[in-house]
Write an enzyme that holds these catalytic residues in place. Structure first.
Site, mmCIF file in Angstrom:
data_model
loop_
_atom_site.group_PDB
_atom_site.id
_atom_site.type_symbol
_atom_site.label_atom_id
_atom_site.label_comp_id
_atom_site.label_asym_id
_atom_site.label_seq_id
_atom_site.Cartn_x
_atom_site.Cartn_y
_atom_site.Cartn_z
ATOM 1 N N ASN A 202 0.863 -1.162 0.126
ATOM 2 C CA ASN A 202 -0.012 0.070 -0.002
ATOM 3 C C ASN A 202 0.825 1.241 -0.018
ATOM 4 O O ASN A 202 0.426 2.240 0.329
ATOM 5 C CB ASN A 202 -0.883 0.021 1.253
ATOM 6 C CG ASN A 202 -0.487 -0.228 2.509
ATOM 7 O OD1 ASN A 202 0.958 -0.187 2.446
ATOM 8 N ND2 ASN A 202 -1.142 -0.688 3.361
ATOM 9 N N ARG B 186 2.966 6.322 11.934
ATOM 10 C CA ARG B 186 2.169 5.544 13.050
ATOM 11 C C ARG B 186 2.054 6.750 14.026
ATOM 12 O O ARG B 186 2.863 7.591 14.451
ATOM 13 C CB ARG B 186 3.027 4.463 13.960
ATOM 14 C CG ARG B 186 2.844 3.216 12.957
ATOM 15 C CD ARG B 186 1.602 2.446 12.974
ATOM 16 N NE ARG B 186 1.375 1.418 12.208
ATOM 17 C CZ ARG B 186 1.192 1.248 10.770
ATOM 18 N NH1 ARG B 186 0.770 2.353 10.361
ATOM 19 N NH2 ARG B 186 1.060 0.272 10.283
ATOM 20 N N GLN C 106 -6.434 3.241 18.328
ATOM 21 C CA GLN C 106 -7.307 3.026 17.205
ATOM 22 C C GLN C 106 -8.327 1.961 17.548
ATOM 23 O O GLN C 106 -7.894 0.836 17.948
ATOM 24 C CB GLN C 106 -6.393 2.620 15.966
ATOM 25 C CG GLN C 106 -5.676 3.834 15.379
ATOM 26 C CD GLN C 106 -4.936 3.563 14.028
ATOM 27 O OE1 GLN C 106 -4.196 4.394 13.546
ATOM 28 N NE2 GLN C 106 -5.460 2.477 13.304
ATOM 29 N N HIS D 128 -7.688 5.993 9.875
ATOM 30 C CA HIS D 128 -6.435 5.099 9.356
ATOM 31 C C HIS D 128 -7.205 4.738 7.771
ATOM 32 O O HIS D 128 -7.490 3.522 7.834
ATOM 33 C CB HIS D 128 -6.191 3.976 10.362
ATOM 34 C CG HIS D 128 -4.787 3.625 9.981
ATOM 35 N ND1 HIS D 128 -4.094 2.904 10.926
ATOM 36 C CD2 HIS D 128 -4.141 3.798 8.634
ATOM 37 C CE1 HIS D 128 -2.930 2.526 10.356
ATOM 38 N NE2 HIS D 128 -3.137 2.940 8.889
HETATM 39 P P1 NAD Z 1 10.350 0.788 4.604
HETATM 40 O O1 NAD Z 1 10.725 -0.273 5.650
HETATM 41 O O2 NAD Z 1 10.455 0.681 3.317
HETATM 42 O O3 NAD Z 1 11.047 2.245 4.915
HETATM 43 C C1 NAD Z 1 11.024 2.676 6.285
HETATM 44 C C2 NAD Z 1 12.284 3.454 6.560
HETATM 45 O O4 NAD Z 1 12.377 4.288 7.690
HETATM 46 C C3 NAD Z 1 13.756 2.890 6.300
HETATM 47 O O5 NAD Z 1 14.451 3.448 5.398
HETATM 48 C C4 NAD Z 1 14.306 2.972 7.843
HETATM 49 O O6 NAD Z 1 15.485 2.999 7.957
HETATM 50 C C5 NAD Z 1 13.569 4.325 8.159
HETATM 51 N N1 NAD Z 1 13.743 4.386 9.605
HETATM 52 C C6 NAD Z 1 13.479 3.655 10.789
HETATM 53 N N2 NAD Z 1 13.896 4.257 11.710
HETATM 54 C C7 NAD Z 1 14.233 5.412 11.782
HETATM 55 C C8 NAD Z 1 14.490 6.609 12.529
HETATM 56 N N3 NAD Z 1 14.463 6.358 13.779
HETATM 57 N N4 NAD Z 1 14.676 7.646 11.871
HETATM 58 C C9 NAD Z 1 14.670 7.812 10.383
HETATM 59 N N5 NAD Z 1 14.306 6.801 9.614
HETATM 60 C C10 NAD Z 1 13.966 5.826 10.334
HETATM 61 O O7 NAD Z 1 8.686 1.187 5.105
HETATM 62 P P2 NAD Z 1 7.512 1.825 4.161
HETATM 63 O O8 NAD Z 1 6.888 0.971 3.333
HETATM 64 O O9 NAD Z 1 8.152 2.968 3.753
HETATM 65 O O10 NAD Z 1 6.614 2.060 5.483
HETATM 66 C C11 NAD Z 1 7.037 2.835 6.554
HETATM 67 C C12 NAD Z 1 6.100 2.822 7.623
HETATM 68 O O11 NAD Z 1 4.670 3.662 7.059
HETATM 69 C C13 NAD Z 1 5.719 1.531 7.974
HETATM 70 O O12 NAD Z 1 6.247 0.867 8.718
HETATM 71 C C14 NAD Z 1 4.310 1.940 8.421
HETATM 72 O O13 NAD Z 1 4.137 2.112 9.879
HETATM 73 C C15 NAD Z 1 3.724 3.204 7.845
HETATM 74 N N6 NAD Z 1 2.598 2.795 7.000
HETATM 75 C C16 NAD Z 1 1.375 3.479 7.125
HETATM 76 C C17 NAD Z 1 0.277 2.879 6.275
HETATM 77 C C18 NAD Z 1 -1.158 3.652 6.442
HETATM 78 O O14 NAD Z 1 -2.130 3.297 6.042
HETATM 79 N N7 NAD Z 1 -0.915 5.023 7.149
HETATM 80 C C19 NAD Z 1 0.282 2.061 5.357
HETATM 81 C C20 NAD Z 1 1.645 1.519 5.123
HETATM 82 C C21 NAD Z 1 2.754 1.790 5.770
#
Ligand code: NAD
Length: 367
Positions: A126, A265, A294, A318
């Site tokens: 997503n 989040r 949530q 959400h």
């Molecule tokens: P991803 O794993 O591709 O990317 C996450 C990035 O965050 C990585 O590059 C990681 O190194 C970085 N990161 C981790 N800790 C960090 C920190 N302390 N400071 C800076 N950067 C940091 O994940 P993604 O697919 O891009 O998704 C990211 C997040 O988005 C998911 O974990 C989820 O919580 C959230 N998300 C939300 C929805 C929604 O419906 N709202 C949907 C999908 C994902």
């Protein structure tokens, strides 16, 4: 029915959100208790037991009742069933926890490691939907869209009331905390808006060609990063290192009048601190779709957080990662992960968060 499959009968428990009448109207609402990720017949034809519920809170919930003998659990970030250490301690037979979507912070990953429970998510399912939601929210806030729309719904017409806090995205500095799949897609989508500069803060560096393609500059220090941004978008997972990363102290480093968007989040931003910063005028707007609880209670601080002009709130439930296109992808992804698990086939490494007692993903903090 395949007799071998019956011999290895699994109990699969899914905790999904309720769609009610909308599930019939829209059968593509797959991530719901009514449409059951579209895998009920497939599972039952193999002799497996498939329990689907939305009842997730407390020790007497259907979730905690059935987790005791489930071998596989499917949860979703949209209606999170918290797989805490205590809940896991009751789940003697649990082998795999699958997140229908992206983001497995509702699972105690350290406890899963200790118990050698595999945690897998449908990586990438997503990320486009969320990146689009981020762009939409940035434009909503910067252009002051929500108050403009509400005024029209009230039957009014007052251009100045809206225009006094409406800006262009062009020429602004935009930074993403986290430049993974979503963060990078946000940067790609921002490029044509001719922002003054694009920045990122992430302990994992982007490959040089990827950074060059969008023209983004990395900033290593969070406060330094925040102090340079007109718009901050949060795109990192929630883990020990990101819980309340945005708080009273770090907000002080943000530019006065800047905007903050969080679709990652809820608990990455301290909601009370955000509300205070909006009321004081330090933050001009906050938007996103994620909440620290949530469903969010009716009196959640972010439901009544406004800037000094009474606007600046672009929050939704959400919804960003549960577009119908996304639901199809995460439903198919859950089926594939289960099929690999049943048939002892290797999982797609990108989907694995923890496995064999270790973190398989580098995204959940520096370990
Ligand atoms: P991803 O794993 O591709 O990317 C996450 C990035 O965050 C990585 O590059 C990681 O190194 C970085 N990161 C981790 N800790 C960090 C920190 N302390 N400071 C800076 N950067 C940091 O994940 P993604 O697919 O891009 O998704 C990211 C997040 O988005 C998911 O974990 C989820 O919580 C959230 N998300 C939300 C929805 C929604 O419906 N709202 C949907 C999908 C994902």
């Amino acid at each position: 029915m395949n007799p071998t499959a019956v011999a290895n009968k699994e109990k699969i428990l899914a905790v999904l959100y309720t769609a009610g009448k909308y599930a019939k109207e829209q059968p593509k609402l797959l991530g719901t208790i009514e449409n059951k990720l579209g895998i009920k017949d497939w599972l039952e034809s193999q002799g497996h037991e498939y329990i689907v519920t939305d009842d997730k809170e407390g020790p007497n919930s259907e979730f905690q009742k059935h987790i005791k003998d489930a071998t596989c659990v499917i949860t979703t970030p949209f209606h999170p069933a918290y797989l805490t250490r205590d809940v896991m301690n009751k789940a003697d037979k649990l082998k795999i926890a699958i997140t229908a979507g992206v983001g497995s912070d509702h699972i105690d990953l350290n406890a899963a490691n200790e118990r050698k429970i595999t945690v897998a998510e449908v990586t990438g399912s997503n990320v486009v939907a969320v990146a689009e939601h981020v762009l939409m929210t940035i434009l909503n806030l910067v252009r002051n869209f929500v108050p403009a729309h509400e005024q029209i719904m009230r039957g009014e017409w007052d251009v100045a009331q809206v225009a006094r806090n409406s800006y262009d995205l062009e020429g602004k500095v935009v930074g993403t905390i986290g430049a993974g799949r979503i963060g990078y897609r946000v940067l790609q989508r921002l490029k044509p808006f001719d922002c003054k500069e694009l920045l990122y803060f992430d302990y994992q560096a982007l490959p040089k060609d990827a950074a060059d393609a969008v023209g983004v500059r990395r900033v290593d220090d969070l406060k330094d990063f925040l102090s340079q941004c007109d718009i901050v978008t949060v795109n990192a997972p929630l883990h020990e290192g990101t819980h309340h990363l945005i708080n009273d102290d770090t907000i002080k480093s943000m530019k006065p009048g800047s905007w903050l968007i969080n679709t990652a989040r809820g608990a990455i931003c301290d909601a009370a601190a955000v509300k205070r910063a909006m009321a004081s005028g330090h933050i001009n707007g906050y938007g996103g779709d994620v909440w620290d609880t949530q469903p969010a209670p009716a009196d959640h601080p972010l439901r009544s957080a406004f800037n000094t002009m009474g606007g600046g709130n672009a929050m939704t439930a959400h919804i960003s990662g549960t577009s119908l296109d996304s639901q199809e992808r995460y439903a198919n992804g859950v089926k594939e992960i289960l099929d690999n698990y049943f048939n002892k086939k290797e999982q797609n490494p990108a989907n694995l968060i923890v496995t064999d007692g270790q973190y398989a993903s580098k995204a959940y903090g520096k370990r």
